[in-house]
Scaffold this motif. Structure first.
Motif, short mmCIF file in Angstrom:
data_model
loop_
_atom_site.label_atom_id
_atom_site.label_comp_id
_atom_site.label_asym_id
_atom_site.label_seq_id
_atom_site.Cartn_x
_atom_site.Cartn_y
_atom_site.Cartn_z
N LEU A 323 22.12 12.74 42.84
CA LEU A 323 21.27 13.85 42.41
C LEU A 323 19.99 13.32 41.76
O LEU A 323 20.05 12.50 40.84
N GLY A 324 18.84 13.79 42.23
CA GLY A 324 17.56 13.45 41.63
C GLY A 324 16.91 14.69 41.03
O GLY A 324 16.92 15.76 41.67
N ILE A 325 16.40 14.57 39.81
CA ILE A 325 15.77 15.70 39.13
C ILE A 325 14.30 15.36 38.90
O ILE A 325 13.97 14.40 38.19
N SER A 348 23.94 12.42 36.25
CA SER A 348 22.82 11.78 36.93
C SER A 348 21.91 11.09 35.94
O SER A 348 21.57 11.65 34.89
N ALA A 349 21.48 9.88 36.26
CA ALA A 349 20.49 9.17 35.46
C ALA A 349 19.12 9.22 36.11
O ALA A 349 18.16 8.66 35.60
N HIS A 350 19.04 9.93 37.25
CA HIS A 350 17.79 9.97 38.02
C HIS A 350 17.01 11.23 37.64
O HIS A 350 17.16 12.29 38.25
N ILE A 351 16.17 11.11 36.62
CA ILE A 351 15.33 12.24 36.20
C ILE A 351 13.98 11.68 35.79
O ILE A 351 13.89 10.63 35.14
N GLY A 541 20.03 2.46 34.82
CA GLY A 541 20.31 2.47 36.25
C GLY A 541 19.67 3.61 37.00
O GLY A 541 19.85 3.73 38.22
N GLY A 542 18.92 4.44 36.31
CA GLY A 542 18.28 5.57 36.95
C GLY A 542 17.05 5.18 37.73
O GLY A 542 16.39 4.19 37.42
N LEU A 543 16.72 5.97 38.72
CA LEU A 543 15.54 5.74 39.55
C LEU A 543 14.36 6.54 39.04
O LEU A 543 14.52 7.69 38.61
N SER A 555 20.93 15.36 46.87
CA SER A 555 20.56 16.63 46.22
C SER A 555 19.37 16.40 45.30
O SER A 555 19.22 15.32 44.71
N TYR A 556 18.54 17.42 45.20
CA TYR A 556 17.40 17.37 44.28
C TYR A 556 17.31 18.66 43.49
O TYR A 556 17.65 19.75 44.00
#
Length: 779
Positions: A323-325, A348-351, A541-543, A555-556
């Motif tokens: 999941l990307g936010i 999720s760490a991707h924000i 570790g998030g992008l 997912s976004y």
């Protein structure tokens, strides 16, 4: 103890105004002394922020100096105070002067108050009640003046003009554009642009505020409402990170007009056109009024319960790592904090909110200014790196313009010759791929002047060349910082969004430290400072924003984001979103591109319609209350997020109201990085992508008057004539970049090796990003 500067007693003058003793600084005018103690003197040409003209004579007063009366009336705006002076502002003689002046002003003024947009807010109308005659003695024909069309923002009715010249002085002294002037003499005097051209300054709306009559009015607001029908609500600008204070004038919940709200520490009494006219975008045709979901490829309006259930089910389908936010950088603190809670709850760490940035090697996190906004007007030297400051933060540029008027020297290192409204002491114009080398040259001059380069930069600085212009800039900066007061290095958006921004940031910081200057980096987004403080950034570790598009997620969540216009690389963004299995969009608008990629659209209110907190460039948190109603079923974003988090039974969504939400908000530590991006070198043509002043966000792109303004240039490829000749291209010809056709324009501001193609246009949003090598071919 007060931190405010005090004026020594020896620099104060004692005088008496209408029998009230007062003190004021030497050199002040009578009208300033009267204003300081609440004595009202009528005026038209005087304005506290403009140079004195003394041409309306409405402020005539009776004065006694050295115990003897002055045998004639004196203008209070242009008469300096003296020790022991006695002033009468409402004596029989003073009132006679003022009534005579009013009679002259009204001789030719048209009696069209019922149809004038200034009716009810007109200084002439107000003062005529106290100083005007009930019957005119004038019998000759009245004077009429033809109007000029000066653009889509300001309407003219110059027959009403009383020649106070406030607008002329504003455009020359504040805007620095010298676009208005007086032509002719006596009864033939006209105020205008002489050749009937559009006023192009980014601060043009302020001439409406300073005009004391209805000669200059708000064109988009024309004939829509009367002043007494409007409710004024305090708010702030949200199209740059200055956070200008303003009033929203609304009727029945709809914003009809925006005017400045005085705040000396931020925007003084001015407002940029971008903040003044953007409210038109609130009511665009594609504003979404109800939740919508996509079922079987078809969009259908639905209830909030169904939409939230649909969104929740979509978010459950992919694991947190998939999941990307993506968050718009103008989102409020409250919304940002809840999005972090949502990301944490979903694992999720991707924000990220840094949608327009390309280089994240050093963390690339916005911070507050080292030199506060108010002090920028007092600097004696400045270095601008990758900054078109007039378009990025217009009222910060105004502060620097005021500094130049008092002798400040401004130097630039830029990827194009941007249009400044003040004379530069020196400039270096290079293509984007050479921008780091140009700044290395300045840094080497700093080392030559005695500074020690940090280890990470030492080899690159040592290998750089240096010239006399760089040495002059460093010497001026050091002299200003050590002996004249202060200096500042400003890193602009054309540097922050550069593909090697980490190098530019590190070098700019080094130059600031080496010269003793303040380091001010312009945040990319109205609340980038606040979101960074709250940690709306990738976790362990998030992008980052670019990585989660280059490495597509299943997912976004898009929050306030409009693809592809809001991304540094629109093509990559669209590709990632199209390949995603689920896209949940929180948005005020439903554009065609968003409808293509999203599965559910949850309508959220915009800043003028919500209670929110934003943090400006000085680190000042400014809270605002809703000044307008959101259309249809649109709801404040924090309420929608609370409902979604509650439906998913996530921790952190147990609060009941905004106070409960704010009580749980806390700052998060932002990890520091000191990495540098790989140095990319190469010949050929490179894209310079800047963000147009009136296309920086979804609201601006829908503000009709701003989009009709000449500063909002049509999409084009801009090359200098020599570069175009080498490529065999003619001015005005159609050129092809991939699948996109654009007209070619010759522009001397563009250096060799660069093609200036502005971002966020419909035709340019999916082109290769800033700094990318591009190939032009004849159509």
């Amino acid at each position: 103890m007060s931190a405010q500067p005090t004026t020594p007693a020896s620099d104060l003058v004692n005088l008496e105004v209408d029998g009230k003793p007062t003190q004021i600084r030497k050199g002040a005018m009578i009208i300033e002394a009267a204003d300081a103690i609440g004595v009202v003197i009528p005026r038209f040409c005087y304005h506290r922020k403009l140079p004195i003209a003394a041409n309306c004579r409405m402020c005539m007063v009776e004065v006694e100096m050295g115990g003897r009366p002055v045998p004639k009336g004196l203008p209070a705006c242009a008469t300096p105070v003296t020790e022991g002076m006695r002033v009468q502002t409402h004596s029989k003689l003073a009132l006679q002067y003022q009534r005579d002046v009013m009679e002259f002003l009204l001789i030719n003024h048209p009696l069209d108050c019922p149809i004038c947009d200034q009716g009810g807010e007109c200084e002439l109308q107000d003062l005529s009640l106290g100083f005007g005659r009930s019957v005119s003695r004038f019998t000759e024909r009245k004077r009429a003046v033809a109007d000029e069309n000066i653009g889509p923002l300001v309407a003219t009715e110059m027959t009403r003009c009383i020649h106070c010249t406030r607008c002329v002085r504003f455009t020359s002294e504040i805007a620095g554009s010298y676009e208005l002037g007086g032509m002719g003499r006596t009864e033939d005097l006209l105020i205008g642009t002489y050749i009937g051209r559009t006023i192009e300054t980014e601060l043009s709306g302020n001439i409406i505020d300073v005009c004391p009559v209805g000669a200059l009015t708000n064109k988009p607001f024309q004939f829509q409402a009367r002043a007494w029908e409007l409710i004024a609500k305090p708010s702030i600008g949200y199209h740059d990170a200055l956070g200008s204070n303003l009033w929203l004038h609304a009727r029945r919940g709809e914003v009809l007009r925006t005017v400045p709200r005085d705040n000396e520490a931020i925007n003084e009494c001015w407002l940029s056109d971008r903040d003044r006219y953007s409210h038109q975008g609130l009511y665009a045709a594609d504003r979404i009024h109800a939740p919508e979901v996509k079922r079987d490829g078809q969009w259908q309006a639905t209830t909030w319960e169904d939409a939230l259930q649909f969104a929740g089910d979509a978010l459950k389908k992919a694991s947190g790592s998939e999941l990307g936010i993506l968050v718009h950088p103008a989102s409020s603190n409250e919304e940002g904090d809840l999005l972090m809670r949502l990301a944490r709850g979903l694992g999720s760490a991707h924000i990220d909110h840094r949608l327009r940035q390309l280089d994240f090697a050093d963390g690339a996190v916005a911070g507050s200014f080292a030199l506060p906004v108010t002090q920028v007007a007092q600097v004696k030297a400045a270095l601008l790196v990758g900054s078109d400051l007039r378009h990025e933060i217009p009222l910060l540029n105004h502060r620097l313009h005021q500094a130049v008027k008092t002798g400040a020297k401004v130097y630039t290192v830029n990827p194009a010759r941007f249009d400044f409204n003040y004379k530069l002491a020196g400039e270096s114009i290079v293509a984007p791929q050479a921008l780091v080398d140009a700044l290395l040259s300045v840094a080497k001059a700093a080392v030559s002047a005695g500074a020690s380069a940090p280890a990470t930069l030492a080899d690159a600085i040592d290998a750089a060349s240096s010239d006399q212009g760089d040495s002059d800039a460093i010497a001026a900066m050091k002299h200003a910082a050590s002996e004249q007061g202060s200096a500042v290095v400003i890193l602009g958006e054309a540097a922050v969004t550069h593909p090697q921004a980490s190098w530019l940031r590190a070098l700019a910081r080094f130059i600031a430290d080496a010269t003793g200057a303040g380091y001010n980096e312009l945040p990319v987004g109205a609340n980038a400072v606040g979101l960074a403080t709250l940690g709306v950034l990738p976790g362990n570790g998030g992008l980052d924003a670019q990585a989660m598009l280059a490495q597509p997620r299943k997912s976004y969540v898009l929050y306030g984001v409009e693809p592809p216009h809001d991304f540094a690389d629109g093509a990559t963004a669209l590709k990632a979103l199209r390949s995603a299995e689920q896209v949940v969009a929180f948005s005020a608008y439903a554009s065609a591109a968003l409808r293509e990629v999203a599965d559910v659209i949850l309508p959220i209110a915009l800043l003028p319609e919500i209670d929110a907190t934003l943090v400006n460039v000085d680190g000042l948190a400014q809270g605002v209350s809703a000044g307008a109603k959101a259309p249809g079923q649109a709801r404040p974003g924090w309420k929608v997020l609370r409902a979604l988090g509650g439906a998913l039974q996530l921790a952190g969504f147990e609060f009941d109201d905004l106070a409960g939400l704010r009580a749980g908000i806390g700052e998060r530590a932002v990890p520091s990085h000191d990495g540098l991006a790989a140095r990319a070198t190469g010949a050929g043509l490179t894209r310079l992508a800047t963000w147009p002043i009136y296309r920086g966000d979804a609201v601006l792109r829908r503000a009709t008057a701003l989009n009709a303004h000449p500063l909002n240039r049509a999409a084009a490829v801009r090359l200098n004539a020599a570069e175009a000749q080498r490529l065999g291209l003619a001015d005005g010809a159609q050129v092809r970049i991939g699948d996109v056709l654009l007209p070619l324009r010759f522009d001397a501001a563009v250096p060799d090796g660069a093609a200036w193609i502005e971002a966020a246009q419909d035709l340019t949003a999916t082109l290769p990003p800033y700094g990318a090598a591009i190939t032009l071919s004849k159509a």
